[in-house]
Design an enzyme around this catalytic site. Structure first.
Site, PDB file in Angstrom:
ATOM      1  N   ALA A   8      -7.967  12.887  44.222  1.00 13.09           N
ATOM      2  CA  ALA A   8      -7.104  13.318  45.324  1.00 13.09           C
ATOM      3  C   ALA A   8      -7.363  12.599  46.639  1.00 13.09           C
ATOM      4  CB  ALA A   8      -7.250  14.829  45.535  1.00 13.09           C
ATOM      5  N   ASP A 149       8.618   3.460  36.866  1.00 11.70           N
ATOM      6  CA  ASP A 149       9.540   2.491  36.259  1.00 11.70           C
ATOM      7  C   ASP A 149      10.979   2.976  36.389  1.00 11.70           C
ATOM      8  OD1 ASP A 149       7.298   1.012  35.434  1.00 11.70           O
ATOM      9  OD2 ASP A 149       7.137   2.196  33.593  1.00 11.70           O
ATOM     10  N   ARG A 152      11.964   2.713  40.150  1.00  8.31           N
ATOM     11  CA  ARG A 152      12.256   1.312  40.482  1.00  8.31           C
ATOM     12  C   ARG A 152      13.589   0.869  39.888  1.00  8.31           C
ATOM     13  NH1 ARG A 152       6.138  -0.519  39.274  1.00  8.31           N
ATOM     14  NH2 ARG A 152       5.358  -0.576  41.443  1.00  8.31           N
ATOM     15  N   HIS A 176       4.081   1.378  29.877  1.00  5.95           N
ATOM     16  CA  HIS A 176       4.022   1.243  31.329  1.00  5.95           C
ATOM     17  C   HIS A 176       3.247  -0.017  31.700  1.00  5.95           C
ATOM     18  CE1 HIS A 176       4.134   2.367  35.513  1.00  5.95           C
ATOM     19  NE2 HIS A 176       2.816   2.491  35.595  1.00  5.95           N
TER      20      HIS A 176
END
Length: 256
Positions: A8, A149, A152, A176
């Site tokens: 985080a 992906d 985009r 990916h």
């Protein structure tokens, strides 16, 4: 609804944690990292939404961080630098994900786990194998987050087509990493020339390289990845809350 973010305090983890804090369905937000988590948690806790934020620092606190989580999101690991492929990250990030998997599988065996750490094509199977060894693997609860992906693809297609990127839906299947990323441009209902198809496909497959190069050695895609990760998490949270008909591409176990 308890959500834990592991990693985080990192470049993805901080903006991702902020976005998760903004979701009104989240009641508990658990932030874990090996450094700086108390400060990140204190900062985000001031945002005026219902989620109670708790920071956990160091490996000894990981089990407490993930206990009773409905959703665990893992952006932990090192980022890409210029010249590196996602596969170059394997030696470092694979070990990190394996260690996290061992604790999560014992402390939160029923959680839905979203893995962002690259290379996703490898880290998801590693997490799955740890879960199998411990007898808690559920293929319906382990996801590799490939949503960037999709994000985009929507952006790049809209630039060519002149459409609103929020309304431009492009299904992206496969993995990916590079050529394993397969945008299904033919299913968008839009018309493309062969040249546009080839250029778009390549840009979607290697869009991450654009960011790595532009950041000039300071990191990889963090802000867009945080948004994409939050989008997938929000869709999952909606599904856990009973909403039907939600479809999001993701990297999962398949027998096809």
């Amino acid at each position: 609804m308890k959500v834990a973010v592991l990693g985080a305090a990192g470049g993805i983890g901080q903006p991702l944690s902020l976005l998760i804090k903004l979701n009104p369905k989240v009641t508990e937000l658990s932030l874990y990292d090996i450094v700086n988590t108390p400060g990140v948690a204190a900062d985000i806790s001031h945002v005026n939404t219902p989620a109670k934020v708790t920071g956990y620092k160091g490996a000894d606190s990981l089990a407490d961080a993930v206990k009773d989580s409905n959703v665990i999101i893992i952006p932990a690991g090192v980022p890409r630098k210029p010249g590196m492929t996602r596969d170059d990250l394997f030696n470092t990030n694979a070990g990190i994900v394996k260690s996290l998997a061992e604790v999560c599988s014992k402390a939160a065996p029923n959680a839905h786990v979203l893995i962002i750490s690259n290379p996703v094509n490898s880290t998801v199977p590693i997490f799955a194998e740890v879960q199998k060894k411990l007898g808690v693997f559920n293929p319906k609860k382990l996801f590799g987050v490939t949503t960037l992906d999709v994000v985009r693809a929507s952006t790049f297609v809209s630039e060519i087509q002149g459409t609103n990127p929020e309304d431009t839906r492009v299904t992206v299947v496969g993995g990916h990493s590079g050529v394993t990323i397969l945008p299904l441009l033919s299913q968008t209902g839009l018309k493309f020339t062969q040249e546009q198809i080839e250029k778009l496909t390549h840009r979607i497959q290697f869009g991450g390289d654009e960011v790595v190069k532009a950041k000039d050695g300071t990191g990889s895609a963090t802000l867009s990845m945080a948004q994409a990760g939050a989008r997938f998490a929000f869709q999952l949270i909606e599904a856990l809350d009973g909403k039907k008909g939600i479809i999001e591409p993701t990297f999962v176990a398949s027998h096809v």
